[in-house]
Design an enzyme around this catalytic site. Sequence first.
Site, PDB file in Angstrom:
ATOM      1  N   LYS A  92       2.118  -3.441   6.649  1.00 35.81           N
ATOM      2  CA  LYS A  92       2.179  -3.714   5.425  1.00 35.81           C
ATOM      3  C   LYS A  92       3.761  -3.326   5.323  1.00 35.81           C
ATOM      4  O   LYS A  92       4.600  -3.962   4.580  1.00 35.81           O
ATOM      5  CB  LYS A  92       1.643  -2.466   4.593  1.00 35.81           C
ATOM      6  CG  LYS A  92      -0.022  -2.744   4.496  1.00 35.81           C
ATOM      7  CD  LYS A  92      -0.314  -4.118   3.634  1.00 35.81           C
ATOM      8  CE  LYS A  92      -1.461  -4.171   3.438  1.00 35.81           C
ATOM      9  NZ  LYS A  92      -1.877  -5.477   2.613  1.00 35.81           N
TER      10      LYS A  92
ATOM     11  N   TYR B   1      -1.945  -0.314  10.907  1.00 32.13           N
ATOM     12  CA  TYR B   1      -2.038  -0.953   9.669  1.00 32.13           C
ATOM     13  C   TYR B   1      -1.068  -0.786   8.689  1.00 32.13           C
ATOM     14  O   TYR B   1      -0.578  -1.938   8.197  1.00 32.13           O
ATOM     15  CB  TYR B   1      -3.513  -0.514   8.910  1.00 32.13           C
ATOM     16  CG  TYR B   1      -3.681  -0.699   7.614  1.00 32.13           C
ATOM     17  CD1 TYR B   1      -3.465   0.186   6.584  1.00 32.13           C
ATOM     18  CD2 TYR B   1      -4.092  -2.079   7.032  1.00 32.13           C
ATOM     19  CE1 TYR B   1      -3.295  -0.067   5.228  1.00 32.13           C
ATOM     20  CE2 TYR B   1      -3.828  -2.377   5.694  1.00 32.13           C
ATOM     21  CZ  TYR B   1      -3.668  -1.203   4.885  1.00 32.13           C
ATOM     22  OH  TYR B   1      -3.656  -1.408   3.437  1.00 32.13           O
TER      23      TYR B   1
ATOM     24  N   SER C  84       0.864  -1.255   0.104  1.00 32.23           N
ATOM     25  CA  SER C  84      -0.107  -0.031  -0.071  1.00 32.23           C
ATOM     26  C   SER C  84       0.954   1.400   0.047  1.00 32.23           C
ATOM     27  O   SER C  84       2.080   1.277   0.540  1.00 32.23           O
ATOM     28  CB  SER C  84      -0.872  -0.031   1.289  1.00 32.23           C
ATOM     29  OG  SER C  84      -1.420   1.287   1.570  1.00 32.23           O
TER      30      SER C  84
HETATM   31  C1  WQD Z   1     -10.100   9.162   0.771  1.00 32.95           C
HETATM   32  C2  WQD Z   1     -10.609  10.459   1.272  1.00 32.95           C
HETATM   33  C3  WQD Z   1     -10.718  11.150   3.689  1.00 32.95           C
HETATM   34  C4  WQD Z   1     -14.702   8.679   3.810  1.00 32.95           C
HETATM   35  C5  WQD Z   1      -6.923   4.525   2.783  1.00 32.95           C
HETATM   36  C6  WQD Z   1      -6.014   3.611   3.408  1.00 32.95           C
HETATM   37  C7  WQD Z   1      -4.997   3.114   2.447  1.00 32.95           C
HETATM   38  C8  WQD Z   1      -5.549   2.505   1.276  1.00 32.95           C
HETATM   39  C9  WQD Z   1      -6.733   3.072   0.646  1.00 32.95           C
HETATM   40  C10 WQD Z   1      -5.504   0.087   1.994  1.00 32.95           C
HETATM   41  C11 WQD Z   1      -9.922  11.245   2.405  1.00 32.95           C
HETATM   42  C12 WQD Z   1     -12.287  11.287   2.698  1.00 32.95           C
HETATM   43  C13 WQD Z   1     -13.448   9.332   3.087  1.00 32.95           C
HETATM   44  C14 WQD Z   1     -15.781   9.463   4.113  1.00 32.95           C
HETATM   45  C15 WQD Z   1     -14.326  11.440   3.227  1.00 32.95           C
HETATM   46  N1  WQD Z   1      -6.221   1.008   1.875  1.00 32.95           N
HETATM   47  N2  WQD Z   1     -13.254  10.548   3.211  1.00 32.95           N
HETATM   48  N3  WQD Z   1     -15.525  10.872   3.770  1.00 32.95           N
HETATM   49  O1  WQD Z   1      -7.407   7.470   3.653  1.00 32.95           O
HETATM   50  O2  WQD Z   1      -6.755   8.064   1.152  1.00 32.95           O
HETATM   51  O3  WQD Z   1      -6.308   5.429   2.177  1.00 32.95           O
HETATM   52  O4  WQD Z   1      -7.649   3.474   1.680  1.00 32.95           O
HETATM   53  O5  WQD Z   1      -4.277  -0.044   1.403  1.00 32.95           O
HETATM   54  O6  WQD Z   1      -4.098   2.487   3.033  1.00 32.95           O
HETATM   55  O7  WQD Z   1      -5.110   4.503   4.243  1.00 32.95           O
HETATM   56  O8  WQD Z   1      -8.744   6.362   1.596  1.00 32.95           O
HETATM   57  O9  WQD Z   1     -11.079   6.291   0.933  1.00 32.95           O
HETATM   58  O10 WQD Z   1     -10.423   6.388   3.490  1.00 32.95           O
HETATM   59  O11 WQD Z   1     -10.196   8.284   2.240  1.00 32.95           O
HETATM   60  O12 WQD Z   1     -14.528  12.743   3.168  1.00 32.95           O
HETATM   61  O13 WQD Z   1     -16.796   9.307   4.451  1.00 32.95           O
HETATM   62  O14 WQD Z   1     -11.773  10.430   1.370  1.00 32.95           O
HETATM   63  O15 WQD Z   1     -10.736  11.957   4.457  1.00 32.95           O
HETATM   64  O16 WQD Z   1      -9.560  12.292   2.297  1.00 32.95           O
HETATM   65  P1  WQD Z   1      -7.418   6.867   1.973  1.00 32.95           P
HETATM   66  P2  WQD Z   1     -10.212   6.703   2.004  1.00 32.95           P
END
Ligand code: WQD
Length: 334
Positions: free
Chosen positions: A156, A152, A126
């Site tokens: 990784k 997490y 990741s």
């Molecule tokens: C993306 C953006 C949130 C939900 C994570 C893991 C990473 C990988 C991918 C596994 C952020 C915003 C989210 C919501 C929002 N997973 N958001 N409202 O955090 O970039 O990465 O998932 O490998 O390891 O860290 O992805 O989809 O959680 O968030 O505004 O209800 O969407 O704040 O800016 P992220 P995400």
Amino acid sequence: MSQRILVTGGTGYIGSNTAVELLSAGHEVEILDNLYNSKIEVLDEIEQITGKKPKFHQVDLLDEAGVTRVFKEGNFDAVIHFAGYKAVGESVDKPLEYYENNVTGTLHLLKAMRETGVKKIIFSSSATVYGVQESPEYVETMQTGGHLSNPYGRTKYFIEEILKDYSVADPEFQVCLLRYFNPVGAHPAGLLGDDPNGIPNNLMPFIMRVANGHLPELKIFGDDYPTEDGTCRRDYIHVVDLAKGHMAALDHLKPGVSIYNLGSGKPTSVKEIVTAFERARGEELPKSIAPRRSGDLPEFWANPAKAKAELNWQTELDIDDVMRDTLAYIAKHA
Ligand code: WQD
């Protein structure tokens, strides 16, 4: 040339889409999964798409004897290892379970591979392993493991380091570390979408739950970031492009450790994602601005040049393709 591939976590979102690409390319696929965060019905969806139903082993990687038994019967050529807990927030509350499940589980997998002479592994890593960097555009030569914000991400990183160490101990061992950015979308058949058990963590599953009425509104976690529209920017990659990246990695496996970013190279903001979904759906999504989520970085994205140069792989699908396929999935799974 057809290979026998064990896909751990193969009833999961990325694993199942990768299983489809492997089967479509003529490989033989078996799936090992404990169904903690996926549904056995995914096997039927794989069969609907490919006409083939992979042999399924409901085995937990913590069941070392069970894992070894699968390998003794399987005669595998390679492993693609997806199985693992992946909720960032949950890992902060349950670090011991995350280290045991992800790291110890991987050690059991590697020991079963060693015992049965399986020398090829592709690991589902990741972008999280990059932690905080000077530049928001991540390249594979960057130092990893620094300023990781959660257990997490550390699992990784630790697993990457374990694989590097093991490849030194066994020079014949062939490792590919694939660092994903933000997987989104579903198979164009409207199947194999990102549909975790319980409350989702990621943006698109939340959007899907709001669109199908299971959640009242989307909360946008902060619009005061130092970005153009104030919301965080991420490199969203269609899950089918991601699955094809695994095929390219399999075709280029070689002794030692190869590392590739799998991303589009183009950042998209949360507001742009929501707008694209609303455009595709033809209807506004109930939403509100909420406080920032702790641990979120303002922006980061992949530099995918190495995968293009060495794997001849690049993303081919865009955000509109993601929304089209996501809506098709929602329509079939309301
Ligand atoms: C993306 C953006 C949130 C939900 C994570 C893991 C990473 C990988 C991918 C596994 C952020 C915003 C989210 C919501 C929002 N997973 N958001 N409202 O955090 O970039 O990465 O998932 O490998 O390891 O860290 O992805 O989809 O959680 O968030 O505004 O209800 O969407 O704040 O800016 P992220 P995400």
